[in-house]
Design an enzyme around this catalytic site. Structure first.
Site, PDB file in Angstrom:
ATOM      1  N   GLY A 168       0.822  -1.215   0.000  1.00 18.28           N
ATOM      2  CA  GLY A 168       0.000   0.000   0.000  1.00 18.28           C
ATOM      3  C   GLY A 168       0.847   1.251   0.000  1.00 18.28           C
ATOM      4  N   ASN A 169       0.216   2.377   0.265  1.00 19.41           N
ATOM      5  CA  ASN A 169       0.948   3.643   0.364  1.00 19.41           C
ATOM      6  C   ASN A 169       0.292   4.524   1.423  1.00 19.41           C
ATOM      7  OD1 ASN A 169      -1.027   5.553  -0.986  1.00 19.41           O
ATOM      8  ND2 ASN A 169      -0.789   3.997  -2.579  1.00 19.41           N
TER       9      ASN A 169
END
Ligand code: CTP
Length: 389
Positions: free
Chosen positions: A196-197
């Site tokens: 993810g980020n």
């Protein structure tokens, strides 16, 4: 938040215009001072640029700056006459000719000059063209006379400006469709883990809320938002890059403004497991494959009437240069550049400071809450949309 051109002409009331700039900046507006040489005899232009928090510097096309409203305070009898007759002999009178939108004027002069038939005829001409005149007020003038000629108080002028903006603002995007993507996608590695980020979705949510406030029909394609979606918008969940591509591309063609604020994964794990991988001592090598570039696909399929806005998170000046190239490569109208080298703005913070890169040049949006930055970005997109229709 609006962009306001503020003309200041020569008169003792010029010092009161400082307070007006302060009030407008405090209300969240972007103020561009246009100070005539006459006004500089009373207050230096630097005072206004400092209060407006604008970079000092010479913009040779300052008079062509597009703004939501033009105000002139104080307005001398001389400049009032020039505005009425359409002269273009200063940056302010040139800007007045080029300006499209509401005009608020705060005349200030000797009472006998104000009462003169010539001034009254000029004022009537400006009113007939739609300008709002605030004051002048009655009282003692600096030269010791009594009568109508004093500039209205800064608070009253600020109020007239807000009212003129309100008259214009409701429904500036009524009848328009706006598609916003927000948040950060998560690409599964197995049933519980993902790549993810750090995107929270705040910027995209602020854009969706502002577009709704302006009367647009808004769809928010939401990738794992850390903040609540705004009321009054259609929310479509899109947790992965593939979901986001599918949901966004299904709607983009029928949309007037597309704002790609989501941090879409550029890579996803190949062959994600559907179960949870048990822990063992061996390394786990995950191969990543590229995802579809949604923005570039929208760019390929776009029409000239649409306004497409991409976002770029990159480092410093080289990043800004890459953002300019990205704008052309992905065929978008604007790229909102975010300098991720800075910890105080951007990812997962309430504030942002961005540069909006367009075909006509860059617009620097000063640091502020994401809501205010969102309004400034939409101002730019809305302006392009208006120009095309
Ligand atoms: N974007 C997208 N689809 C992707 C990745 C990014 O639509 N798979 C969009 C983002 O929403 C953003 C813009 O593209 O609006 C910029 O993304 P960025 O990741 O900065 O661009 P890259 O294409 O990764 O940049 P570069 O090709 O220069 O490395």
């Amino acid at each position: 938040m609006a962009r306001i051109l503020l003309g200041v002409t020569g008169g003792i009331a010029a010092y009161k215009a400082c307070e007006l700039v302060r009030l407008l900046v405090k209300a969240g507006h972007d103020v561009i001072p246009l100070v005539t040489p006459g006004a500089e005899r009373f207050v230096r232009a630097e005072t206004f640029t400092a209060l407006a928090r604008r970079p000092a510097g010479e913009d040779v096309y300052l008079h062509l700056t597009r703004a939501d409203l033009l105000a002139v305070a104080p307005l001398t009898a001389n400049t009032l006459a020039r505005l009425a007759h359409g002269l273009a002999d200063s940056v302010l009178t040139e800007a007045a000719l080029a300006h499209r939108g509401p005009v608020v004027l705060a005349p200030a002069m000797n009472p006998r000059m104000w009462a003169s038939p010539a001034t009254q005829a000029n004022a009537a001409t400006l009113r007939a063209r739609g300008a709002v005149l605030v004051g002048p007020a009655e009282g003692d003038t600096a030269e010791g006379e009594q009568g109508v000629g004093r500039m209205a108080e800064p608070a009253a002028i600020a109020e007239a400006i807000e009212a003129a903006l309100r008259d214009r603002a409701p429904g500036a995007l009524r009848g328009r469709t706006v598609l916003v993507t927000a948040g950060g996608t998560r690409e599964p590695i197995d049933a519980v883990r993902y790549v993810g980020n750090r995107s929270s979705g705040r910027m995209g949510v602020a854009l969706a809320a502002e577009a709704r406030r302006r009367g647009a029909t808004v769809t928010l394609v939401a990738a794992n938002l850390a903040v609540p979606a705004p009321a009054g918008v259609t929310v479509v969940a899109a947790p992965t890059a593939a979901d986001l591509a599918r949901e966004t591309l299904a709607r983009a063609a029928a949309t007037d403004i597309v704002l790609m604020a989501a941090a879409v994964a550029d890579y996803r794990p190949v062959g994600a497991r559907t179960d949870k991988r048990p822990k063992d001592v061996a390394s786990w090598v995950v191969e990543l494959e590229p995802t579809q570039d949604v923005l570039a696909t929208i760019g390929e399929q776009r029409t000239d009437a649409q306004v497409i806005v991409g976002f770029a998170a990159d480092h410093g000046d080289p990043g800004l240069e890459r953002a300019r190239a990205k704008r052309e490569r992905k065929r978008c109208d604007l790229i909102v550049f975010n300098d991720v080298a800075r910890a105080d703005i951007g990812f997962d913070t309430p504030d942002n400071e961005v540069t909006v890169v367009g075909a006509a040049g860059d617009v620097a949006i000063p640091k502020g809450p994401k809501e205010r930055v969102a309004a400034a970005i939409l101002d730019e997109a809305e302006r392009l949309l208006r120009e095309r229709s």
